[in-house]
Design a protein around this motif. Structure first.
Motif, PDB file in Angstrom:
ATOM      1  N   HIS A   1       0.816  -1.209   0.000  1.00 35.62           N
ATOM      2  CA  HIS A   1       0.000   0.000   0.000  1.00 35.62           C
ATOM      3  C   HIS A   1       0.852   1.261   0.000  1.00 35.62           C
ATOM      4  O   HIS A   1       0.485   2.268  -0.610  1.00 35.62           O
ATOM      5  N   ARG A   2       1.987   1.209   0.677  1.00 34.34           N
ATOM      6  CA  ARG A   2       2.872   2.377   0.650  1.00 34.34           C
ATOM      7  C   ARG A   2       3.433   2.583  -0.752  1.00 34.34           C
ATOM      8  O   ARG A   2       3.543   3.714  -1.226  1.00 34.34           O
ATOM      9  N   ILE A   3       3.801   1.488  -1.426  1.00 27.45           N
ATOM     10  CA  ILE A   3       4.308   1.600  -2.789  1.00 27.45           C
ATOM     11  C   ILE A   3       3.235   2.180  -3.709  1.00 27.45           C
ATOM     12  O   ILE A   3       3.502   3.074  -4.524  1.00 27.45           O
ATOM     13  N   VAL A   4       2.003   1.680  -3.583  1.00 24.21           N
ATOM     14  CA  VAL A   4       0.907   2.174  -4.418  1.00 24.21           C
ATOM     15  C   VAL A   4       0.608   3.644  -4.107  1.00 24.21           C
ATOM     16  O   VAL A   4       0.349   4.445  -5.016  1.00 24.21           O
ATOM     17  N   ALA A   5       0.655   4.010  -2.822  1.00 23.35           N
ATOM     18  CA  ALA A   5       0.418   5.407  -2.453  1.00 23.35           C
ATOM     19  C   ALA A   5       1.469   6.317  -3.068  1.00 23.35           C
ATOM     20  O   ALA A   5       1.153   7.398  -3.583  1.00 23.35           O
ATOM     21  N   ASN A   6       2.723   5.901  -3.038  1.00 26.98           N
ATOM     22  CA  ASN A   6       3.785   6.709  -3.639  1.00 26.98           C
ATOM     23  C   ASN A   6       3.599   6.833  -5.147  1.00 26.98           C
ATOM     24  O   ASN A   6       3.805   7.909  -5.725  1.00 26.98           O
ATOM     25  N   ALA A   7       3.217   5.726  -5.796  1.00 23.49           N
ATOM     26  CA  ALA A   7       2.965   5.777  -7.238  1.00 23.49           C
ATOM     27  C   ALA A   7       1.805   6.724  -7.543  1.00 23.49           C
ATOM     28  O   ALA A   7       1.843   7.486  -8.516  1.00 23.49           O
ATOM     29  N   SER A   8       0.794   6.702  -6.701  1.00 27.11           N
ATOM     30  CA  SER A   8      -0.369   7.577  -6.897  1.00 27.11           C
ATOM     31  C   SER A   8       0.007   9.039  -6.723  1.00 27.11           C
ATOM     32  O   SER A   8      -0.438   9.907  -7.492  1.00 27.11           O
ATOM     33  N   LEU A   9       0.808   9.326  -5.701  1.00 33.83           N
ATOM     34  CA  LEU A   9       1.247  10.702  -5.471  1.00 33.83           C
ATOM     35  C   LEU A   9       2.093  11.199  -6.642  1.00 33.83           C
ATOM     36  O   LEU A   9       1.981  12.359  -7.042  1.00 33.83           O
ATOM     37  N   ASP A  10       2.929  10.328  -7.196  1.00 35.50           N
ATOM     38  CA  ASP A  10       3.730  10.720  -8.360  1.00 35.50           C
ATOM     39  C   ASP A  10       2.836  11.064  -9.544  1.00 35.50           C
ATOM     40  O   ASP A  10       3.061  12.060 -10.240  1.00 35.50           O
ATOM     41  N   ILE A  11       1.810  10.237  -9.773  1.00 38.49           N
ATOM     42  CA  ILE A  11       0.885  10.500 -10.877  1.00 38.49           C
ATOM     43  C   ILE A  11       0.137  11.800 -10.630  1.00 38.49           C
ATOM     44  O   ILE A  11      -0.045  12.619 -11.543  1.00 38.49           O
ATOM     45  N   ALA A  12      -0.315  12.015  -9.389  1.00 39.19           N
ATOM     46  CA  ALA A  12      -1.055  13.239  -9.073  1.00 39.19           C
ATOM     47  C   ALA A  12      -0.204  14.474  -9.294  1.00 39.19           C
ATOM     48  O   ALA A  12      -0.689  15.510  -9.775  1.00 39.19           O
ATOM     49  N   ARG A  13       1.076  14.385  -8.959  1.00 40.03           N
ATOM     50  CA  ARG A  13       1.965  15.531  -9.158  1.00 40.03           C
ATOM     51  C   ARG A  13       2.199  15.811 -10.635  1.00 40.03           C
ATOM     52  O   ARG A  13       2.408  16.962 -11.030  1.00 40.03           O
ATOM     53  N   ARG A  14       2.170  14.750 -11.437  1.00 38.56           N
ATOM     54  CA  ARG A  14       2.418  14.927 -12.865  1.00 38.56           C
ATOM     55  C   ARG A  14       1.201  15.483 -13.601  1.00 38.56           C
ATOM     56  O   ARG A  14       1.318  16.021 -14.693  1.00 38.56           O
ATOM     57  N   ARG A  15       0.049  15.339 -13.008  1.00 38.22           N
ATOM     58  CA  ARG A  15      -1.170  15.789 -13.673  1.00 38.22           C
ATOM     59  C   ARG A  15      -1.393  17.285 -13.463  1.00 38.22           C
ATOM     60  O   ARG A  15      -1.577  17.748 -12.350  1.00 38.22           O
ATOM     61  N   LYS A  16      -1.439  18.033 -14.531  1.00 41.76           N
ATOM     62  CA  LYS A  16      -1.742  19.463 -14.425  1.00 41.76           C
ATOM     63  C   LYS A  16      -3.234  19.709 -14.592  1.00 41.76           C
ATOM     64  O   LYS A  16      -3.784  20.686 -14.076  1.00 41.76           O
ATOM     65  N   VAL A  17      -3.880  18.873 -15.360  1.00 41.98           N
ATOM     66  CA  VAL A  17      -5.329  18.971 -15.549  1.00 41.98           C
ATOM     67  C   VAL A  17      -5.911  17.624 -15.171  1.00 41.98           C
ATOM     68  O   VAL A  17      -5.545  16.614 -15.738  1.00 41.98           O
ATOM     69  N   ARG A  18      -6.797  17.610 -14.187  1.00 40.66           N
ATOM     70  CA  ARG A  18      -7.373  16.348 -13.714  1.00 40.66           C
ATOM     71  C   ARG A  18      -8.887  16.359 -13.892  1.00 40.66           C
ATOM     72  O   ARG A  18      -9.545  17.383 -13.751  1.00 40.66           O
ATOM     73  N   ASP A  19      -9.420  15.188 -14.147  1.00 38.38           N
ATOM     74  CA  ASP A  19     -10.869  15.009 -14.217  1.00 38.38           C
ATOM     75  C   ASP A  19     -11.355  14.687 -12.812  1.00 38.38           C
ATOM     76  O   ASP A  19     -10.848  13.772 -12.190  1.00 38.38           O
ATOM     77  N   ALA A  20     -12.328  15.422 -12.316  1.00 38.49           N
ATOM     78  CA  ALA A  20     -12.737  15.271 -10.923  1.00 38.49           C
ATOM     79  C   ALA A  20     -13.961  14.381 -10.742  1.00 38.49           C
ATOM     80  O   ALA A  20     -14.623  14.445  -9.713  1.00 38.49           O
ATOM     81  N   ASP A  21     -14.306  13.536 -11.730  1.00 36.96           N
ATOM     82  CA  ASP A  21     -15.476  12.685 -11.546  1.00 36.96           C
ATOM     83  C   ASP A  21     -15.118  11.428 -10.785  1.00 36.96           C
ATOM     84  O   ASP A  21     -13.967  11.129 -10.501  1.00 36.96           O
ATOM     85  N   GLU A  22     -16.146  10.677 -10.393  1.00 36.21           N
ATOM     86  CA  GLU A  22     -16.024   9.389  -9.715  1.00 36.21           C
ATOM     87  C   GLU A  22     -15.323   9.460  -8.373  1.00 36.21           C
ATOM     88  O   GLU A  22     -14.420   8.691  -8.088  1.00 36.21           O
TER      89      GLU A  22
END
Length: 216
Positions: free
Chosen positions: A110-131
């Motif tokens: 879960h820590r590995i997945v959380a870090n991967a998620s944070l990396d993706i979130a930082r890379r996203r400048k425009v995000r879709d806020a649905d779901e």
């Protein structure tokens, strides 16, 4: 929230004898005591470390739904959550030789997945806020449909304005039910920081939601 059935990454087969999905992390049911689950998990880890890809496929099946929930708490789209889970499992697979079997595999993953998620979130400048998770996004069933749509829209917009870590902390704690210490371990922050982030995230949501906060 309906969690999709994720494909096993890296083309690893899921054998017919692979264990069924485990109960939510830290919440075993009466029919499957934690000790039995831990022993089964440890056996799969040891086998996977010895090169048994079927064993790693079993670990994927055991943890993929919870891993998706962790990722979805951090990123704003289903697609990004799937990417984070795939990246997380790939990293875990490559790092298996450094994992100590006496540890809890789920917490490590879960820590590995959380870090991967944070990396993706930082890379996203425009995000879709649905779901958003249904527990956060769904209004009360008796609410007028027009008001329901407005509340859902405002909740999505407010959650999207939180930082990735604040959003992760509030959803992991208030929706997924993780404890502060578990969240801190996943996100690589002290338990006290997780508590502080949760407090500030809730306060920011109250400010952003204004007059609808009483309906949450």
């Amino acid at each position: 929230m309906t969690v999709p059935a994720l494909a096993v990454p890296f083309g690893l087969p899921v054998p017919a004898s692979a264990p069924a999905e485990a109960p939510r992390f830290g919440r075993p049911d009466a029919a499957a005591p934690l000790s039995e689950l831990a022993l089964a998990e440890r056996g799969l880890v040891l086998a996977a470390q010895a090169g048994d890809t079927h064993a790693f496929a079993g670990l994927v099946r055991m943890h993929q739904r919870r891993a998706y929930a962790v990722a979805r708490a951090i990123v704003l789209t289903h697609e990004d959550a799937e990417d984070a889970v795939q990246e997380g499992f790939l990293h875990a697979y490559r790092a298996l030789d450094r994992f100590r079997p006496e540890q809890a595999f789920g917490a490590w993953l879960h820590r590995i997945v959380a870090n991967a998620s944070l990396d993706i979130a930082r890379r996203r400048k425009v995000r879709d806020a649905d779901e958003l998770p249904e527990t956060v996004a769904s209004p009360r069933p008796t609410r007028d449909p027009a008001e329901s749509h407005e509340l859902r829209t405002r909740l999505r917009a407010a959650m999207a304005q939180l930082g990735a870590r604040q959003r992760a902390v509030i959803v992991l704690h208030d929706v997924e039910g993780f404890k502060h210490a578990e969240i801190g371990a996943m996100l690589g922050i002290p338990e006290g920081t997780a508590r502080s982030d949760l407090h500030h995230a809730r306060a920011q949501l109250r400010r952003l939601l204004g007059d609808v906060r009483e309906d949450l």
